[in-house]
Design a protein around this motif. Structure first.
Motif, mmCIF file in Angstrom:
data_model
loop_
_atom_site.group_PDB
_atom_site.id
_atom_site.type_symbol
_atom_site.label_atom_id
_atom_site.label_comp_id
_atom_site.label_asym_id
_atom_site.label_seq_id
_atom_site.Cartn_x
_atom_site.Cartn_y
_atom_site.Cartn_z
ATOM 1 N N THR A 197 73.566 -16.801 8.084
ATOM 2 C CA THR A 197 74.004 -18.091 7.560
ATOM 3 C C THR A 197 75.523 -18.146 7.562
ATOM 4 O OG1 THR A 197 74.091 -17.356 5.279
ATOM 5 C CG2 THR A 197 71.985 -18.224 6.054
ATOM 6 N N SER A 246 64.940 -20.930 2.016
ATOM 7 C CA SER A 246 64.261 -19.705 2.414
ATOM 8 C C SER A 246 64.586 -18.500 1.538
ATOM 9 C CB SER A 246 64.625 -19.389 3.866
ATOM 10 O OG SER A 246 66.016 -19.346 4.026
ATOM 11 N N TYR A 284 73.400 -21.555 11.499
ATOM 12 C CA TYR A 284 72.224 -20.967 10.871
ATOM 13 C C TYR A 284 71.420 -20.393 12.013
ATOM 14 C CZ TYR A 284 68.643 -20.507 7.261
ATOM 15 O OH TYR A 284 67.756 -20.015 6.336
ATOM 16 N N GLU A 285 71.521 -19.103 12.224
ATOM 17 C CA GLU A 285 70.923 -18.487 13.396
ATOM 18 C C GLU A 285 69.911 -17.424 12.997
ATOM 19 O OE1 GLU A 285 74.152 -17.109 15.848
ATOM 20 O OE2 GLU A 285 75.202 -19.012 15.631
ATOM 21 N N MET A 286 68.891 -17.263 13.835
ATOM 22 C CA MET A 286 67.882 -16.255 13.603
ATOM 23 C C MET A 286 67.773 -15.369 14.838
ATOM 24 S SD MET A 286 63.825 -16.515 12.873
ATOM 25 C CE MET A 286 63.329 -16.387 14.559
ATOM 26 N N GLN A 318 62.581 -9.412 6.980
ATOM 27 C CA GLN A 318 63.574 -10.473 7.000
ATOM 28 C C GLN A 318 64.797 -10.032 6.244
ATOM 29 O OE1 GLN A 318 61.085 -13.399 5.234
ATOM 30 N NE2 GLN A 318 60.293 -14.105 7.171
ATOM 31 N N TRP A 377 68.411 -13.256 9.727
ATOM 32 C CA TRP A 377 68.907 -14.625 9.604
ATOM 33 C C TRP A 377 70.381 -14.554 9.252
ATOM 34 C CZ3 TRP A 377 65.583 -19.168 8.930
ATOM 35 C CH2 TRP A 377 64.246 -18.900 9.227
ATOM 36 N N TRP A 413 63.059 -13.400 1.414
ATOM 37 C CA TRP A 413 63.821 -12.285 1.976
ATOM 38 C C TRP A 413 63.346 -10.944 1.425
ATOM 39 C CZ3 TRP A 413 65.285 -14.554 5.850
ATOM 40 C CH2 TRP A 413 65.897 -15.790 5.831
ATOM 41 N N GLU A 472 63.582 -9.317 11.688
ATOM 42 C CA GLU A 472 64.008 -10.707 11.752
ATOM 43 C C GLU A 472 65.273 -10.824 10.916
ATOM 44 O OE1 GLU A 472 62.127 -14.756 10.102
ATOM 45 O OE2 GLU A 472 60.831 -13.650 11.489
ATOM 46 N N LEU A 522 68.717 -11.165 5.384
ATOM 47 C CA LEU A 522 69.606 -12.318 5.386
ATOM 48 C C LEU A 522 71.038 -11.860 5.281
ATOM 49 C CD1 LEU A 522 70.003 -15.404 5.174
ATOM 50 C CD2 LEU A 522 69.728 -15.172 2.722
ATOM 51 N N SER A 524 69.918 -22.976 3.574
ATOM 52 C CA SER A 524 69.797 -21.562 3.210
ATOM 53 C C SER A 524 68.911 -21.387 1.984
ATOM 54 C CB SER A 524 71.166 -20.966 2.917
ATOM 55 O OG SER A 524 71.977 -21.002 4.045
#
Length: 175
Positions: free
Chosen positions: A32, A45, A11-13, A170, A30, A49, A28, A172, A42
């Motif tokens: 998953t 959040s 799980y990286e940002m 954001q 994200w 998004w 940003e 995803l 996951s």
């Protein structure tokens, strides 16, 4: 930077300012993994998004099916209203025109661009895009297309929204 050694995503940002049309946008992203043990993380959040990338490897029929089924179901259930972009990864595995035929076993790619576009339309995604992390081909295009879509559909890109946190863009990525 592309790494030849595959390391599973957890799980990286990633956060980076991006200049687009003389406007600085805080991007940003994200990423998953889709692993069951991280699934609840996951879900926490999903409501924040601004857009969603549903990604699959163009050389995997299984991941293509998961993108259309499992991940599109998740997005439609939990990320209501967020625009979806279907993204074919590993574009560099495509030989020639990108068409795959069972009669040519040397072709590693299973999913062609036309099939990806038709799937995106069927899923209700905004657009089908392709890229290769290995060669860098199309990566900037994927980001630019999604930001342009958000900008065209929202006058206040980059400004905080009520009840939506910091207002950072954001995106995803499901895989």
């Amino acid at each position: 930077m592309f790494n030849e050694t595959w390391t599973p995503t957890k799980y990286e940002m990633y956060e980076q300012p991006v200049m687009m049309d003389d406007q600085m946008i805080d991007l940003e992203l994200w990423d998953t993994s889709g692993k069951l043990e991280l699934h609840q993380l996951s879900r926490l959040s999903y409501l924040s998004w601004d857009a969603v990338f549903i990604c699959f490897s163009v050389n995997s029929d299984k991941k293509f099916a998961h993108a259309q089924g499992r991940w599109m179901y998740e997005v439609s259930k939990y990320c209501r209203g967020a625009p979806v972009f279907l993204v074919g990864l590993k574009k560099d595995t495509r030989i020639g025109t990108g068409l795959w035929a069972p009669l040519f076993p040397a072709f590693d790619t299973r999913i062609g661009a036309t099939e990806g576009s038709m799937a995106a339309t069927g899923m209700g995604a905004v657009k089908y895009l392709e890229c290769s992390a290995k060669t860098g081909d199309g990566v900037s295009h994927v980001i630019e297309e999604s930001l342009r879509h958000l900008q065209a559909n929202r006058d206040d890109l980059g400004k905080p929204e009520p009840n939506r946190g910091s207002g950072l863009r954001q995106l995803l990525c499901f895989q």
